[in-house]
Design an enzyme around this catalytic site. Structure first.
Site, PDB file in Angstrom:
ATOM      1  N   ASP A   1       0.846  -1.196   0.000  1.00 19.68           N
ATOM      2  CA  ASP A   1       0.000   0.000   0.000  1.00 19.68           C
ATOM      3  C   ASP A   1       0.882   1.247   0.000  1.00 19.68           C
ATOM      4  OD1 ASP A   1      -2.244  -1.517   0.113  1.00 19.68           O
ATOM      5  OD2 ASP A   1      -2.620  -1.211   2.252  1.00 19.68           O
TER       6      ASP A   1
ATOM      7  N   ASP B   1       0.770   8.635   7.590  1.00 21.31           N
ATOM      8  CA  ASP B   1       0.895   7.220   8.005  1.00 21.31           C
ATOM      9  C   ASP B   1       2.146   7.061   8.846  1.00 21.31           C
ATOM     10  OD1 ASP B   1      -1.202   5.774   6.716  1.00 21.31           O
ATOM     11  OD2 ASP B   1      -0.137   5.867   4.812  1.00 21.31           O
TER      12      ASP B   1
ATOM     13  N   GLU C   1       0.687  -1.937  10.881  1.00 24.17           N
ATOM     14  CA  GLU C   1       0.540  -2.066   9.431  1.00 24.17           C
ATOM     15  C   GLU C   1       1.793  -1.562   8.716  1.00 24.17           C
ATOM     16  OE1 GLU C   1      -2.139   0.484   7.351  1.00 24.17           O
ATOM     17  OE2 GLU C   1      -2.378  -0.945   5.722  1.00 24.17           O
ATOM     18  N   GLU C   2       2.453  -0.596   9.335  1.00 23.59           N
ATOM     19  CA  GLU C   2       3.585   0.044   8.669  1.00 23.59           C
ATOM     20  C   GLU C   2       4.915  -0.688   8.872  1.00 23.59           C
ATOM     21  OE1 GLU C   2       2.753   2.280   6.604  1.00 23.59           O
ATOM     22  OE2 GLU C   2       0.707   2.429   7.350  1.00 23.59           O
TER      23      GLU C   2
ATOM     24  N   ASP D   1      -3.262  -0.302  13.305  1.00 22.49           N
ATOM     25  CA  ASP D   1      -3.184   0.346  11.995  1.00 22.49           C
ATOM     26  C   ASP D   1      -3.161   1.837  12.320  1.00 22.49           C
ATOM     27  OD1 ASP D   1      -3.492   1.466   9.542  1.00 22.49           O
ATOM     28  OD2 ASP D   1      -5.237   0.287   8.949  1.00 22.49           O
TER      29      ASP D   1
ATOM     30  N   LEU E   1      -3.013   4.674  10.680  1.00 19.47           N
ATOM     31  CA  LEU E   1      -3.870   5.624   9.969  1.00 19.47           C
ATOM     32  C   LEU E   1      -4.625   4.914   8.853  1.00 19.47           C
ATOM     33  CD1 LEU E   1      -4.365   8.624  10.489  1.00 19.47           C
ATOM     34  CD2 LEU E   1      -3.218   9.030   8.331  1.00 19.47           C
ATOM     35  N   ASP E   2      -5.776   4.372   9.242  1.00 20.40           N
ATOM     36  CA  ASP E   2      -6.600   3.675   8.258  1.00 20.40           C
ATOM     37  C   ASP E   2      -7.278   4.689   7.335  1.00 20.40           C
ATOM     38  OD1 ASP E   2      -7.993   1.174   7.377  1.00 20.40           O
ATOM     39  OD2 ASP E   2      -9.698   2.464   7.835  1.00 20.40           O
TER      40      ASP E   2
ATOM     41  N   GLU F   1      -7.153  -4.997  11.453  1.00 19.55           N
ATOM     42  CA  GLU F   1      -8.390  -4.378  10.944  1.00 19.55           C
ATOM     43  C   GLU F   1      -9.596  -5.272  11.269  1.00 19.55           C
ATOM     44  OE1 GLU F   1      -7.198  -1.489   7.285  1.00 19.55           O
ATOM     45  OE2 GLU F   1      -7.083  -3.622   6.773  1.00 19.55           O
TER      46      GLU F   1
HETATM   47  O1  F6P Z   1      -7.614  -0.603   4.321  1.00 20.65           O
HETATM   48  C1  F6P Z   1      -7.625   0.638   3.765  1.00 20.65           C
HETATM   49  C2  F6P Z   1      -8.974   1.102   3.242  1.00 20.65           C
HETATM   50  O2  F6P Z   1      -8.831   2.480   2.921  1.00 20.65           O
HETATM   51  C3  F6P Z   1     -10.176   0.904   4.165  1.00 20.65           C
HETATM   52  O3  F6P Z   1     -10.273   1.899   5.140  1.00 20.65           O
HETATM   53  C4  F6P Z   1     -11.332   0.944   3.187  1.00 20.65           C
HETATM   54  O4  F6P Z   1     -12.438   0.215   3.631  1.00 20.65           O
HETATM   55  C5  F6P Z   1     -10.751   0.331   1.947  1.00 20.65           C
HETATM   56  O5  F6P Z   1      -9.335   0.413   2.044  1.00 20.65           O
HETATM   57  C6  F6P Z   1     -11.194   1.062   0.692  1.00 20.65           C
HETATM   58  O6  F6P Z   1     -10.926   0.292  -0.406  1.00 20.65           O
HETATM   59  P1  F6P Z   1     -11.277   0.732  -1.933  1.00 20.65           P
HETATM   60  O7  F6P Z   1     -10.055   1.441  -2.395  1.00 20.65           O
HETATM   61  O8  F6P Z   1     -11.534  -0.548  -2.649  1.00 20.65           O
HETATM   62  O9  F6P Z   1     -12.467   1.641  -1.908  1.00 20.65           O
END
Ligand code: F6P
Length: 345
Positions: free
Chosen positions: A62, A68, A90-91, A109, A111-112, A272
């Protein structure tokens, strides 16, 4: 519910004298302090040098944004002072073993949803606290049901902290004047049956039959087998979707799909799906892969992905039924069999 109860007071009331619980409380308090610092940065955005610029990629491929990296540093500095056996982020590619004899281990995680940061959308921090087994390096190969605590913070119009210590779910709101979290919702209960779904619908052609059938049923609304109109939301930020579900119910799906690399969905099990599943179940909801309860899953690897379907219990059960009874999925997927279809008029 008292508007005045602080997170600290609430933690003390729940922990009692148990040393393990006290260790959990210290970790939660440190995570809360760290989140206030992260909240300050997200609020100031570009004024604090937060541009949303990519800084490289994390171990899972990612894109890493500037915040982050800063959020990860802030949380590690806050937790590093405590008796904690293992940190997993996560990092970070691997586990960080700090003090193998300490009673608890923390996965997070930092910064989700950070791909949203420069669009001024809600992002968040997620954490899971596990008991440390005799072999500390196995701290995150325990089932999700072993969690001692889990929580997440949403940095949105308000900064909110959602917490379970396995005795229900509390919501705290950051009081910016006193720089403390205050209890604003206790024993949160997700409505069992709701009419709002969240999924990245652009992936429809890659979904397998049960997911497609379930979403088609939602889209058919009052004209389909479900007999009810649904609304759709997709924020693209797991913490924001989970918060909405806690407040007004609904179902969230990030299923596995046929895209390369998405066979097990997108979200990570350890930091997550496990914490979210613990919170959602504690609030009376359900969390499943479609075929298995998420809290029963034992991670094979630290950054393992997993399909995550969570929310109002009846909606989740309907979707599980479509996975285990393919006839139902097939029938629902065929418009001819819908409520107003050729064979039902
Ligand atoms: O895990 C990272 C994340 O941004 C989640 O917070 C979110 O549900 C998902 O990815 C979004 O994915 P997409 O890019 O398929 O919309």
């Amino acid at each position: 519910m008292s508007q005045e109860l602080t997170l600290q007071q609430r933690l003390e009331a729940l922990a009692g004298p148990d040393p393990l619980r006290r260790a959990v409380n210290e970790a939660v308090a440190a995570l809360a302090q760290a989140s206030i610092e992260i909240s300050d940065l997200t609020c100031r955005g570009a004024l604090a040098g937060i541009t949303g610029q990519a800084r490289g990629r994390n171990t899972d491929g990612d894109v890493q944004k500037d915040l982050d990296v800063r959020a990860d540093d802030i949380i590690r500095a806050a937790l590093g002072r405590l008796p904690i056996a293992v940190l997993a982020s996560e990092e970070m590619a691997d586990l960080d073993i700090l003090n193998a004899n300490a009673p608890i281990s923390v996965a997070f995680d930092p910064l989700d949803g950070s791909s949203n940061i420069n669009t001024n959308m809600s992002v968040g921090t997620i954490f899971s606290i596990m008991p440390t087994p005799s072999d500390a390096s196995a701290a995150f190969t325990q089932p999700g049901s072993a969690q001692l605590a889990a929580g997440f913070v949403v940095y949105g119009p308000q900064t909110s902290l959602v917490l379970t210590l396995g005795q229900g779910v509390d919501i705290f709101t950051l009081d910016r004047d006193s720089r403390e979290y205050k209890l604003t919702g206790s024993t949160v209960q997700i409505p069992p049956n709701a009419t709002e779904f969240a999924i990245n619908a652009s992936n429809r052609r890659h979904w397998d039959l049960p997911v497609r059938a379930y979403i088609d049923e939602c889209l058919m609304g009052a004209d389909g087998m479900g007999g009810k109109d649904f609304n759709m939301r997709w924020i693209g930020s797991l913490v924001a979707e989970a918060f909405r579900i806690l407040i007004r119910g609904g179902i969230f799906l990030y299923p596995g799909d046929a895209r390369h690399g998405y066979e097990e969905g997108r979200l990570r099990l350890v930091y997550e799906a496990h914490p979210m599943a613990f919170i959602i179940e504690q609030a009376g909801g359900g969390a499943t892969t479609g075929r298995q309860r998420v809290l029963d899953l034992v991670p094979r690897t630290l950054h393992q992905r997993v399909p995550l379907i969570m929310g109002s219990i009846k909606n989740v059960q309907r979707l599980e039924h479509m996975h285990t009874a393919p006839d139902v999925a097939l029938e629902t997927n065929a418009p001819l069999f819908g409520h107003r279809g050729l064979f039902r008029v």
